[in-house]
Design a protein around this motif. Structure first.
Motif, PDB file in Angstrom:
ATOM      1  N   ILE A 157      32.427  34.596  34.232  1.00 15.59           N
ATOM      2  CA  ILE A 157      32.217  35.858  33.522  1.00 15.59           C
ATOM      3  C   ILE A 157      30.725  36.078  33.318  1.00 15.59           C
ATOM      4  O   ILE A 157      29.965  35.137  33.098  1.00 15.59           O
ATOM      5  CB  ILE A 157      32.996  35.875  32.187  1.00 15.59           C
ATOM      6  CG1 ILE A 157      33.010  37.284  31.574  1.00 15.59           C
ATOM      7  CG2 ILE A 157      32.475  34.830  31.219  1.00 15.59           C
ATOM      8  CD1 ILE A 157      34.042  37.438  30.460  1.00 15.59           C
TER       9      ILE A 157
ATOM     10  N   ASP B  16      32.775  51.737  34.467  1.00 14.03           N
ATOM     11  CA  ASP B  16      32.994  50.745  35.519  1.00 14.03           C
ATOM     12  C   ASP B  16      32.063  50.961  36.704  1.00 14.03           C
ATOM     13  O   ASP B  16      31.917  50.071  37.552  1.00 14.03           O
ATOM     14  CB  ASP B  16      34.446  50.816  35.999  1.00 14.03           C
ATOM     15  CG  ASP B  16      34.757  52.156  36.662  1.00 14.03           C
ATOM     16  OD1 ASP B  16      34.952  52.204  37.886  1.00 14.03           O
ATOM     17  OD2 ASP B  16      34.791  53.180  35.943  1.00 14.03           O
TER      18      ASP B  16
ATOM     19  N   VAL C 159      40.154  42.592  27.989  1.00 12.87           N
ATOM     20  CA  VAL C 159      39.391  41.802  28.956  1.00 12.87           C
ATOM     21  C   VAL C 159      39.953  40.392  29.107  1.00 12.87           C
ATOM     22  O   VAL C 159      39.992  39.837  30.207  1.00 12.87           O
ATOM     23  CB  VAL C 159      37.903  41.755  28.540  1.00 12.87           C
ATOM     24  CG1 VAL C 159      37.129  40.767  29.402  1.00 12.87           C
ATOM     25  CG2 VAL C 159      37.278  43.139  28.639  1.00 12.87           C
TER      26      VAL C 159
ATOM     27  N   TYR D 289      34.239  38.157  36.419  1.00 15.76           N
ATOM     28  CA  TYR D 289      34.408  39.344  35.588  1.00 15.76           C
ATOM     29  C   TYR D 289      33.026  39.795  35.116  1.00 15.76           C
ATOM     30  O   TYR D 289      32.246  38.998  34.615  1.00 15.76           O
ATOM     31  CB  TYR D 289      35.321  39.039  34.390  1.00 15.76           C
ATOM     32  CG  TYR D 289      36.766  38.913  34.796  1.00 15.76           C
ATOM     33  CD1 TYR D 289      37.606  40.015  34.821  1.00 15.76           C
ATOM     34  CD2 TYR D 289      37.291  37.677  35.203  1.00 15.76           C
ATOM     35  CE1 TYR D 289      38.924  39.912  35.223  1.00 15.76           C
ATOM     36  CE2 TYR D 289      38.603  37.567  35.613  1.00 15.76           C
ATOM     37  CZ  TYR D 289      39.422  38.685  35.617  1.00 15.76           C
ATOM     38  OH  TYR D 289      40.732  38.570  36.031  1.00 15.76           O
ATOM     39  N   TRP D 290      32.752  41.092  35.289  1.00 17.13           N
ATOM     40  CA  TRP D 290      31.468  41.650  34.880  1.00 17.13           C
ATOM     41  C   TRP D 290      31.690  42.659  33.758  1.00 17.13           C
ATOM     42  O   TRP D 290      32.494  43.594  33.894  1.00 17.13           O
ATOM     43  CB  TRP D 290      30.764  42.356  36.040  1.00 17.13           C
ATOM     44  CG  TRP D 290      29.566  43.102  35.564  1.00 17.13           C
ATOM     45  CD1 TRP D 290      29.501  44.411  35.158  1.00 17.13           C
ATOM     46  CD2 TRP D 290      28.240  42.569  35.377  1.00 17.13           C
ATOM     47  NE1 TRP D 290      28.225  44.728  34.737  1.00 17.13           N
ATOM     48  CE2 TRP D 290      27.436  43.622  34.862  1.00 17.13           C
ATOM     49  CE3 TRP D 290      27.664  41.316  35.599  1.00 17.13           C
ATOM     50  CZ2 TRP D 290      26.083  43.445  34.559  1.00 17.13           C
ATOM     51  CZ3 TRP D 290      26.320  41.150  35.305  1.00 17.13           C
ATOM     52  CH2 TRP D 290      25.546  42.197  34.804  1.00 17.13           C
TER      53      TRP D 290
ATOM     54  N   GLN E  25      37.619  31.147  37.640  1.00 13.82           N
ATOM     55  CA  GLN E  25      37.108  32.358  37.019  1.00 13.82           C
ATOM     56  C   GLN E  25      35.736  32.101  36.407  1.00 13.82           C
ATOM     57  O   GLN E  25      35.476  31.021  35.872  1.00 13.82           O
ATOM     58  CB  GLN E  25      38.034  32.841  35.900  1.00 13.82           C
ATOM     59  CG  GLN E  25      39.433  33.211  36.314  1.00 13.82           C
ATOM     60  CD  GLN E  25      40.220  33.762  35.142  1.00 13.82           C
ATOM     61  OE1 GLN E  25      39.755  34.630  34.413  1.00 13.82           O
ATOM     62  NE2 GLN E  25      41.419  33.247  34.952  1.00 13.82           N
TER      63      GLN E  25
ATOM     64  N   PRO F 150      35.529  46.084  34.398  1.00  9.24           N
ATOM     65  CA  PRO F 150      36.245  47.059  33.574  1.00  9.24           C
ATOM     66  C   PRO F 150      35.303  48.093  32.973  1.00  9.24           C
ATOM     67  O   PRO F 150      34.070  47.977  33.056  1.00  9.24           O
ATOM     68  CB  PRO F 150      36.857  46.194  32.465  1.00  9.24           C
ATOM     69  CG  PRO F 150      35.906  45.051  32.332  1.00  9.24           C
ATOM     70  CD  PRO F 150      35.388  44.780  33.727  1.00  9.24           C
TER      71      PRO F 150
ATOM     72  N   VAL G 104      35.450  41.797  39.256  1.00  9.46           N
ATOM     73  CA  VAL G 104      36.250  42.770  38.505  1.00  9.46           C
ATOM     74  C   VAL G 104      35.370  43.356  37.405  1.00  9.46           C
ATOM     75  O   VAL G 104      34.816  42.606  36.592  1.00  9.46           O
ATOM     76  CB  VAL G 104      37.504  42.113  37.895  1.00  9.46           C
ATOM     77  CG1 VAL G 104      38.270  43.118  37.033  1.00  9.46           C
ATOM     78  CG2 VAL G 104      38.397  41.573  39.001  1.00  9.46           C
TER      79      VAL G 104
ATOM     80  N   PRO H 197      43.182  40.763  33.292  1.00  9.47           N
ATOM     81  CA  PRO H 197      43.382  39.643  34.223  1.00  9.47           C
ATOM     82  C   PRO H 197      44.824  39.497  34.693  1.00  9.47           C
ATOM     83  O   PRO H 197      45.067  39.231  35.872  1.00  9.47           O
ATOM     84  CB  PRO H 197      42.930  38.427  33.409  1.00  9.47           C
ATOM     85  CG  PRO H 197      41.963  38.978  32.424  1.00  9.47           C
ATOM     86  CD  PRO H 197      42.494  40.322  32.059  1.00  9.47           C
TER      87      PRO H 197
ATOM     88  N   VAL I  97      37.077  46.801  41.415  1.00  7.90           N
ATOM     89  CA  VAL I  97      37.232  45.461  41.980  1.00  7.90           C
ATOM     90  C   VAL I  97      36.533  45.416  43.332  1.00  7.90           C
ATOM     91  O   VAL I  97      36.758  46.294  44.174  1.00  7.90           O
ATOM     92  CB  VAL I  97      38.716  45.081  42.178  1.00  7.90           C
ATOM     93  CG1 VAL I  97      38.831  43.685  42.787  1.00  7.90           C
ATOM     94  CG2 VAL I  97      39.492  45.160  40.880  1.00  7.90           C
TER      95      VAL I  97
END
Length: 277
Positions: free
Chosen positions: A144, A56, A123, A47-48, A142, A79, A77, A128, A32
């Protein structure tokens, strides 16, 4: 969430956490970035989703995104790309394009992968909920994005969850897993032989029936070795035109599939998301 690393970056904090995932039935690590604005209150979040063989760490260390996230006040963020650990099934031949590092952001239904490979639910739901409960993130703002396999993940997750995201972008996405070797192997292995199930994870299929018109930006390098066989952005562009779905698909001369490409345009992608967040 257990904090396992922290680095100061552009006035914000680059954080790395581990946690036990109930959805994936294993321990997971994610990253993060919190911009300096997060010290004053909740910030929007991007979100990536990374590509094949990545963890990550690839995006965090290679993309140079922190500078732009700090400028725009956006958290990121990132993952991992698959479940990990002892007992998690892998490709029987140890290939890079299936199994560990290649979760494809789907919910597997085939044994032995169904026991752990539930990356779509991870995801969309588990991660989240975890970060929103613990960190100053605004769940109403948000976006993505992702690269290659992660570009496929970003597009399909955004299209399958109308109202959830304000924008979506992708670098070199696998636009139609139904029509490329990577996708055929992954979807066949995780979901079985029924190609109707595959359609739920194919961006071209989802755009064709999408009701929401989410702002969408796609960058693709023209010198990408995987362009013709695996990525096929022309299929996404064609179905987008037929469905009257506004999207910007930019072909970038001379750029390949690497993080040199991502680093060259990540500032524009973050600015694109910032305008919609």
């Amino acid at each position: 969430m257990e904090l396992i690393a922290e680095n100061r970056s552009f006035g914000g904090r680059q954080l790395r956490y581990s946690h036990r995932s109930e959805v994936l039935a294993c321990d997971m690590i994610f990253a993060v970035y919190l911009p300096p604005q997060a010290e004053q209150g909740p910030v929007p979040v991007l979100y990536w989703l990374s590509g094949l063989t990545c963890t990550d760490e690839n995006f965090v260390t290679k993309a140079g995104a922190q500078r732009y996230a700090a400028e725009h006040g956006i958290a990121i963020v990132a993952p991992d790309t698959s479940p990990r650990g002892e007992g998690v099934a892998d490709d029987p031949d140890g290939a890079y394009d299936f199994g560990l590092g290649a979760g494809f952001y789907v919910n597997a239904t085939e044994a032995p992968f169904a026991a752990n490979y539930q990356m779509y639910d991870y995801v969309v739901s588990e991660l989240p909920a975890l970060v929103e409960a613990e960190l100053p993130l605004d769940p109403k703002r948000q976006a993505i994005s992702g690269h290659s396999m992660g570009g496929h993940g970003a597009l399909t997750i955004a299209l399958k969850n109308p109202g959830r995201f304000k924008s979506v972008s992708a670098f070199s996405p696998i636009c139609s897993p139904l029509k490329c070797p990577w996708g055929e192997k992954a979807l066949g292995g995780y979901l079985g032989d029924d190609k109707e199930a595959w359609r739920e994870y194919d961006a071209t299929e989802l755009v064709a029936r999408a009701e929401e018109r989410l702002p969408m930006l796609v960058d693709q390098g023209e010198a990408d070795d995987f362009l013709a066989e695996q990525l096929k952005p022309e299929l996404l562009e064609k179905v987008g035109a037929a469905a009257d779905y506004p999207m910007a698909i930019r072909m970038q001369p001379g750029y390949d599939h690497s993080y040199y490409f991502i680093a060259s345009f990540i500032g524009e992608h973050i600015a694109f998301h910032a305008a919609n967040l």
